[in-house]
Design an enzyme around this catalytic site. Sequence first.
Site, PDB file in Angstrom:
ATOM      1  CD  GLU A 131      37.891 -27.376 -28.721  1.00 60.33           C
ATOM      2  OE1 GLU A 131      37.893 -28.600 -28.910  1.00 60.33           O
ATOM      3  OE2 GLU A 131      38.710 -26.805 -27.970  1.00 60.33           O
ATOM      4  CG  ASN A 149      46.130 -31.574 -30.436  1.00 62.53           C
ATOM      5  OD1 ASN A 149      47.275 -31.327 -30.132  1.00 62.53           O
ATOM      6  ND2 ASN A 149      45.186 -30.681 -30.310  1.00 62.53           N
ATOM      7  CG  ASP A 150      43.130 -29.902 -33.238  1.00 58.10           C
ATOM      8  OD1 ASP A 150      43.049 -30.878 -32.479  1.00 58.10           O
ATOM      9  OD2 ASP A 150      42.664 -28.787 -32.945  1.00 58.10           O
ATOM     10  CE1 TYR A 178      47.063 -24.544 -27.061  1.00 56.34           C
ATOM     11  CE2 TYR A 178      44.826 -23.750 -26.731  1.00 56.34           C
ATOM     12  CZ  TYR A 178      45.953 -24.390 -26.246  1.00 56.34           C
ATOM     13  OH  TYR A 178      45.962 -24.871 -24.955  1.00 56.34           O
ATOM     14  CB  SER A 179      43.807 -25.473 -34.219  1.00 56.54           C
ATOM     15  OG  SER A 179      44.215 -26.756 -33.841  1.00 56.54           O
ATOM     16  NE  ARG A 182      39.959 -23.860 -28.241  1.00 61.64           N
ATOM     17  CZ  ARG A 182      39.432 -23.662 -27.035  1.00 61.64           C
ATOM     18  NH1 ARG A 182      39.654 -22.537 -26.391  1.00 61.64           N
ATOM     19  NH2 ARG A 182      38.675 -24.581 -26.479  1.00 61.64           N
ATOM     20  CG  ASP A 183      40.526 -23.857 -32.897  1.00 66.17           C
ATOM     21  OD1 ASP A 183      41.652 -23.676 -32.412  1.00 66.17           O
ATOM     22  OD2 ASP A 183      39.649 -24.556 -32.352  1.00 66.17           O
TER      23      ASP A 183
END
Length: 453
Positions: A220, A36-37, A97-98, A166-167
């Site tokens: 996000e 994904n990202d 995560y990102s 997040r991110d």
Amino acid sequence: MTMFGLVAQAEQNVAKVGAGRYRCRYHLLPPVGWMNDPNGLCFRKGTYHVFFQYAPQSAEGAGIHCWGHYASPDLLTWKYCGAAICPDTPDDADGAYSGSAVAEGDRLSLYYTGNVKHKDKPYDYISDGRESNTILLRSENGYTFGKKQVLLRTADYPAEFTRHIRDPKVQKTDGGYTMVLGGRLKGDRGAVLVYGSADGEKFSLREVISGREKFGYMWECPDLFTLGGAQFLCVSPQGVPHEKYKFQCTYSSGYFSGDACAENFHEWDTGFDFYAPQTFFDGSRRILFGWAGMPDVPYDNQPAVSEGWQHSLTLPRELVNKGGKLYQMPVREIERLRGEEIPLSQDCGCYELQLDDVAPGTKIVLSEALEIAFGQDCVFRFLSDAGRGRTERRADVRVHSARIYMDVSLCEIYLNGGEKVFTSKLYPQKNTVSLSGSCKAVRHVMNGYTINY
Ligand code: FRU
């Protein structure tokens, strides 16, 4: 076995997955499994680094959620460098995560979210049961990373937020470092947290940006940069109501030019498969990679999944500020992949198609599957089940020219020199092109990236 060992074990399948009929040739794909990202994009000492969200054990995103890593000197020749971050501590147990990268001299710093989900009782994982740790990892050689350092934990974030934060996107600024984090306020409003730091390790909150009125429930993958004298805040909002020409997909992504309000929001892409992009500056230009995918959709990618992989990144796109609007075109390096000219009627799944002087009423059908009708607006419509449930999208633009990149099972269509872009997956049987109406059309074969696994 260590997590890195488990990733390597899943990657033993790389040759088999790599032989899949629908694998793209000039887009970055997961070696095996799910992508994904884009994460940690940067240019360090002559090398481009592209990290990405990676679930190597499953084409549908189950299992270990780590960061994969590609590196390239020229954005065309790539080396896959293995997993860079694995969720192997209690602070990131449910996924690395990102996040983003800062390259300074030899040093490469990765900032990401350690996702933790408590499992001792049933939680909604929105207001409780989830931790989002902001973690730093440093490298002196760009490829191997030191000890994980938790910079911010749940208790450090402002109380007005739910557990969805997040991110981290960190950048070097004149006075130190700025970090933006995406979040969901209590009351279900999307927001960005802006932090500052002198040393890149101790961060303090400067501001929360959420706009005057609610614009989605969660933002996000934020990004913040200056281009052509103006500052742009980018987010991927969830929960914005669908409109005829806007927010047509499950979630969206774009940037605010000016204050963070709905009227100032411009979507990056009008296609079915684009989300969670990230940008970076390579010393001369600002480049964006998006995830050519979208979560929670009513269509699928079963043909790719049955080959053992799913999703890809977009082409790297150079951003240009034209009067407050960001235009996107593939970086000029991509033109070096252009091969010989071929007729529209030839069956070829990797091509570039340039359309000029497009008269209203012109229609083009790509790969006997995707019809594009140019009129007062531009309508993209799937004619066959090559769209796997994808139906129709509209772009509010009168098109004069289009540059179309078809790469086996992914197309990117750049309208009017990058004023609007349409990105979509498709799984065609035959790759001819047909045209009715009036326009100039020139089609070239596209050669693939060189990728060493
Ligand atoms: C966006 C996103 C991010 C998160 C990551 C997890 O697609 O949901 O917010 O960090 O994916 O893979």
